[in-house]
Scaffold this active site. Structure first.
Site: not given
Length: 435
Positions: A256, A260-262, A304, A376
């Protein structure tokens, strides 16, 4: 016809699309802002859209008290225009005469001249009866804090005694947080460069890669952006890279993954081989764009995360991170339109999806490896409810305890609430595979 009035009319049409037609604030703003050339007009439009979405539940309810007959269905743009007028008066603190006059003119610009008198009367009544109307709105938590009633109730249930504090924090503008790309620079050097460019920037107290600006700005104009020296990322989203305990040579799965930050942060921290899986094809290009700008490399797959047979080659991962699809109730201060689009009926389906993804991705994890489950969300059903149910079904999973400088221990894992350390709301659970 002045451009300032055009901004209000454009804001009304755009806000109606967000609040009444289900369009995202980001998409609407991306379409509307290029129509304005003056930076001041763009700033006003941005403020009206963000504060209009943030305070819609409060001022939408106010209009039900001010109008003899609702107009949101038949005249959505005019209804949204009146909401923006109340935002100008009560949130942006604009002079009453100016906000009323500009709104009445904007009604005409929207080609609804027959409603100009009504708009004038409604706003003047608000100004006359303001104290009584505000007291009436403040009497109920949902309208006091501009949250949908279902969410106000859910927060009161999950966080007894703290719901008012949580909702109030969600209505404050968050700081702008940057994440230094340690592959290309270091935090002190970047901070010096940004200060020399006139930015009031400070290193984060305990996040090693974090820098904090007090207010939003156009980051694309900051020195170092084009060169990939930093990315925008709230501090709560920078925590996972610390919790994962990354080391060179590891295989890492980011399920997921968009935007793409993490994933990028993990690649900045260690020489890992990373697979980023994203189910939405329209969001996957943002992962690649961020990787390219920051000078990082990873395999990006559209698929998925819960259907591992479609993308997993059978080789186990040392680290798995699941930033699960969730209600986003912890980031409402940053994404105010969430409060307009999320429904109570969405939660059971999200929980089912979260449980499916967690179970599937666990099977890709190597023995001795760790999985970080992140949302979050502020809702316990999506957090320790999901992880607790998973642990009840597995004999090969143990909880890895940890603490953070802000937030609080959950029944399982750790919860940061909006405003804790001036961060977004986020939940984390770290699990180790034992055999």
């Amino acid at each position: 016809m002045s451009q300032a009035i055009s901004v209000r009319a454009l804001a009304a049409e755009s806000l109606a699309g967000i609040a009444l037609s289900g369009h995202s604030l980001r998409e609407v703003a991306d379409r509307a802002l290029p129509r304005l050339a003056d930076p001041r007009d763009r700033a006003l439009l941005t403020a009206l859209l963000h504060e209009g979405a943030r305070w819609w539940p409060r001022f939408d309810a106010a209009l039900d008290r001010l109008l003899a007959k609702p107009i949101r269905r038949n005249e959505p743009a005019v209804h949204a225009l009146l909401v923006t007028a109340l935002v100008q008066l009560e949130v942006l603190q604009m002079p009453g005469y100016a906000a009323v006059a500009a709104t009445v003119e904007a009604v005409r610009e929207l080609r609804r001249p027959r409603l100009a008198g009504m708009a004038n009367a409604v706003l003047r009544r608000w100004l006359r009866e303001r104290e009584a109307l505000l007291a009436e709105l403040d009497a109920t938590p949902a309208t006091r804090h501009a949250h949908p009633a279902w969410l106000a109730s859910a927060l009161a249930h999950d966080w007894p005694g703290r719901a008012d504090e949580i909702m109030a924090a969600a209505n404050h503008e968050p700081p702008l947080m940057l994440r230094v790309n340690r592959r290309r620079t270091d935090r002190d050097a970047l901070a010096t460069t940004l200060r020399e460019a006139g930015q009031d920037i400070q290193p984060h107290d305990w996040l090693a890669d974090g820098l904090v600006l007090p207010h939003s700005t156009d980051v694309t104009r900051l020195p170092g952006f084009a060169a990939g020296h930093f990315a925008v990322q709230d501090g709560a989203a920078q925590v996972p890279a610390d919790l994962l305990d990354l080391a060179d040579g590891q295989r890492v799965l980011d399920a997921c993954a968009a935007p793409g930050g993490k994933a990028c942060h993990a690649l900045e921290r260690a020489d890992v081989t990373l697979l980023a899986v994203e189910s939405e094809s329209r969001r996957a290009p943002r992962i690649r764009q961020n990787l390219d700008r920051l000078g990082l490399a990873a395999e990006v797959v559209v698929g998925d995360a819960g259907d591992t047979a479609a993308w997993w080659d059978g080789r186990p991962f040392d680290r798995v991170m699941i930033d699960a699809p969730c209600s986003a109730t912890g980031v409402i201060r940053r994404r105010p339109d969430v409060r307009l689009h999320r429904r109570a009926a969405d939660i059971p389906a999200l929980v089912a999806q979260q449980r499916r993804i967690l179970a599937a991705c666990w099977d890709t994890l190597a023995t001795g490896g760790t999985l970080l489950y992140v949302t979050c969300s502020l809702l316990r059903a999506e957090n320790e409810g999901v992880v607790g149910a998973f642990l009840g079904e597995r004999t090969d999973a143990t909880v890895v305890p940890f603490t953070l400088p802000v937030g609080q221990a959950a029944a399982i894992g750790w919860q940061i609430l909006p405003g804790d350390g001036d961060l977004d709301g986020m939940y984390y659970a770290l699990l180790r595979k034992t055999g």
